[in-house]
Scaffold this motif. Structure first.
Motif, PDB file in Angstrom:
ATOM      1  N   LYS A 254       0.832  -1.204   0.000  1.00  0.00           N
ATOM      2  CA  LYS A 254       0.000   0.000   0.000  1.00  0.00           C
ATOM      3  C   LYS A 254       0.871   1.261   0.000  1.00  0.00           C
ATOM      4  CE  LYS A 254      -3.786   2.226   2.532  1.00  0.00           C
ATOM      5  NZ  LYS A 254      -4.680   2.147   3.724  1.00  0.00           N
TER       6      LYS A 254
ATOM      7  N   GLU B 183       2.472   1.937  -3.446  1.00  0.00           N
ATOM      8  CA  GLU B 183       1.545   2.503  -4.429  1.00  0.00           C
ATOM      9  C   GLU B 183       1.321   3.991  -4.178  1.00  0.00           C
ATOM     10  OE1 GLU B 183      -1.999   0.231  -4.249  1.00  0.00           O
ATOM     11  OE2 GLU B 183      -1.102  -1.600  -5.076  1.00  0.00           O
TER      12      GLU B 183
ATOM     13  N   ASP C 293       2.587   6.990  -6.772  1.00  0.00           N
ATOM     14  CA  ASP C 293       1.624   7.929  -7.362  1.00  0.00           C
ATOM     15  C   ASP C 293       2.020   9.377  -7.069  1.00  0.00           C
ATOM     16  OD1 ASP C 293       0.148   5.884  -8.401  1.00  0.00           O
ATOM     17  OD2 ASP C 293      -1.299   5.817  -6.753  1.00  0.00           O
TER      18      ASP C 293
END
Length: 618
Positions: A86, A89, A93
């Protein structure tokens, strides 16, 4: 007096075992799931980047164990694998594609151990998990480059020897085709080629001469392409901070790259820096051509020139002739000059220095460009099923030649410090001699690696338990001595493996440790049986102990020295897992001799030495 050790021997034994235990301790703490962040081309990780990441994680409610900034990279430790994915990611981003955000594993060693240099053993790919690539060097590109160099070399040689020709170019078979307008010039060229060791005449007619490259030079080029690419790939991986990489040659044209702890194959490819080369080209700054017209097709590019583009998309007209390739660069560094402007200092090898000296003498105050060339997978395959590489080129710097120089010079005109740092890294890491393509990918997951570790530990534990039970049942108190020595032996092996900078533990390495457990038991069996034999022959207890150790020494030494020689040979001629087995076997032999002879003797002397003993528990 028999069977008495001086105090210093006991102190030495305790110190050795204690130090081994201290440096073996980090291995019980395991590793934390982590995310490693480093800059890609054109970007750098700074303290400001760390603050940005901390705020992003806080806004998303992600709890982390720690965030460490070191060696121009950030390491974030988290509690579990779900949080790791998690977090990765979210950070990817936020930062975009200018940064490498990779999944990793970081040692959870306490700070008090790291302060004394204690680190866990380095685990191989089969134990830690990670990615494995089998890469193949594109020999066609390497030979094409050699043919281009041969073409330039022959042009210069013919010019120096006043041999006139009408045209000279290379064909698609890595040969140089020369055209002449008279037989005398052709005959002079044939005579000159026959004097050159690297070339030979393949075919000729009245006005044409086809020159080939000698077989020795072709084979040398192929071998050098693989050897230099191996070294350069290793430098790139080291420069980008991947922990304990393995980069080694396999066969005539292949290279193995293993990155333990990295789980994302795509990011691993990015860490390898794609398959890039560097070229120094002269800029064609003639005002007689309109770049916009050339780009639109209204006007043809001048002969021997072509359009290339800067990072911002600005076109630059370059001469096709390559001044120098990146394989001549030996070192580079960046700094701010006296005007506060960033610049990159470059060092060349002797051959590169000669080429640069000749070029700068003829082209002072003219611009020179540094061209970055990447070969990326196009997503297509050829008839043989191999991926087709697509060539992508970008100018990363254009600088004016301010003076005459050879093997040392500075690249100026760089827009910012980050670009200077990144250019320096690329130059220092080296340019690949020939493009390479990945023909095999393998990802070993952390769960599979943990399963291998568990199985390896279980095999060691069962071997140790069976050996201890056997020694206790057969030799009683002397079996206790042997069991204590076995445990000390394992501690010393792990401690030494943790201390050695180049040692990596793999599954074959665990097999080597299990084997040394058996060999350590064998040494104690020899000693104990010799003591029992002396007792049966009517010797006194103190004499039996003394003669038992003295008599068994030669047999133990002979058996272990032959095995040690075998381990040395395996390490010398083996690769990869074979070397891992040889390292643990060699270390285990030395430590088992120490613990089996010195350690058990110290315990026997401590219990029985210098005393009246009526019965020996053996």
């Amino acid at each position: 007096m028999l069977n008495r050790y001086p105090l210093w021997k006991y102190i030495l034994l305790v110190v050795v075992v204690f130090v081994g235990l201290l440096y073996a301790l980090p291995n019980i703490y395991g590793e934390d799931p982590a995310i490693q962040i480093s800059g890609s081309r054109g970007a750098e990780v700074t303290v400001k980047t760390q603050e940005q990441i901390q705020k992003t994680l806080s806004d998303n409610g992600i709890e982390v164990k720690s965030i460490e900034f070191e060696n121009n990279s950030i390491l974030i430790r988290v509690a579990n694998n779900d949080t790791q994915l998690k977090t990765k990611e979210i950070i990817a981003d936020k930062l975009g594609d200018k940064y490498i955000v990779a999944l990793n594993l970081a040692p959870a060693t306490p700070s008090w151990l790291t302060a004394i240099g204690a680190e866990p053993m380095k685990l191989g790919l089969d134990l830690r998990g990670g990615v494995h690539f089998l890469m193949e060097v594109d020999m066609t590109a390497a030979l094409d480059k050699l043919a281009d160099q041969a073409s330039d070399a022959l042009k210069n040689d013919f010019s120096d020897n006043k041999i006139n020709y009408t045209s000279l170019h290379r064909n698609n078979d890595q040969q140089v085709v020369v055209m002449f307008d008279n037989n005398d010039a052709k005959a002079a060229a044939v005579s000159r080629v026959n004097q050159l060791a690297d070339y030979n005449v393949v075919a000729q007619n009245d006005k044409q001469l086809i020159i080939g490259i000698s077989e020795n030079r072709l084979q040398q080029t192929k071998s050098d392409a693989v050897a230099q690419n191996t070294t350069i790939l290793r430098n790139r991986v080291n420069q980008l901070g991947v922990a304990e990489p393995i980069v080694q040659r396999q066969g005539s044209d292949r290279i193995i790259v293993e990155l333990p702890g990295i789980q994302d194959t795509a990011l691993a490819k990015q860490i390898l820096g794609a398959t890039a080369t560097l070229e120094f080209r002269q800029v064609n700054n003639s005002n007689s051509y309109n770049l916009d017209n050339i780009i639109s097709g209204q006007e043809r590019a001048p002969y021997g020139s072509e359009i290339k583009y800067m990072q911002d998309g600005r076109p630059v007209l370059l001469y096709k002739n390559i001044v120098l390739t990146g394989d001549h660069i030996t070192d580079s560094s960046f700094r701010l000059n006296e005007y506060g402007q960033p610049e990159v200092s470059i060092s060349l090898d002797s051959e590169g220095g000669k080429k640069m000296l000749a070029f700068t003498q003829a082209n002072r105050y003219k611009p020179m460009a540094t061209l970055f060339v990447e070969y990326k997978d196009s997503g297509k395959v050829d008839k043989a099923g191999k991926p087709i590489l697509e060539k992508q080129e970008q100018i990363i710097n254009v600088a004016t030649i301010q003076g005459i120089f050879s093997d040392r010079f500075q690249v100026t005109g760089i827009s910012n410090v980050d670009e200077a740092k990144q250019l320096s890294l690329l130059l220092r890491a080296g340019a690949l001699i020939a493009p390479i393509q990945i023909i095999e990918e393998l990802t070993v997951g952390p769960s599979m690696g943990q399963e291998n570790i568990t199985q390896g530990l279980e095999s060691c534990m069962w071997g140790l338990i069976i050996s201890v039970i056997f020694m206790l049942v057969v030799y009683r108190l002397f079996g206790v001595f042997a069991s204590i020595a076995l445990v000390a032996n394992l501690i010393l092996i792990v401690g030494i493996m943790s201390l050695l900078p180049g040692a990596t533990l793999s599954m074959p390495g665990i097999a080597g440790i299990v084997l040394t457990v058996g060999m350590a038991v064998d040494a104690n069996v020899l000693i104990n049986e010799r003591i029992k034999e002396e007792l049966r022959n009517g010797r006194g207890i103190q004499h039996a102990i003394s003669e038992g150790y003295a008599g068994a020494w030669s047999s133990i030494f002979d058996a272990n020295i032959t095995t040690l020689i075998t381990a040395v040979i395996l390490y010398a001629v083996g690769t990869g897992s074979i070397k891992g087995f040889a390292i643990t076997l060699g270390i285990g032999i030395l430590t088992s001799m120490f613990t089996s002879i010195v350690g058990t003797r110290a315990l026997a002397n401590l219990i029985y030495g210098g005393r009246r003993v009526n019965k020996l528990s053996i």
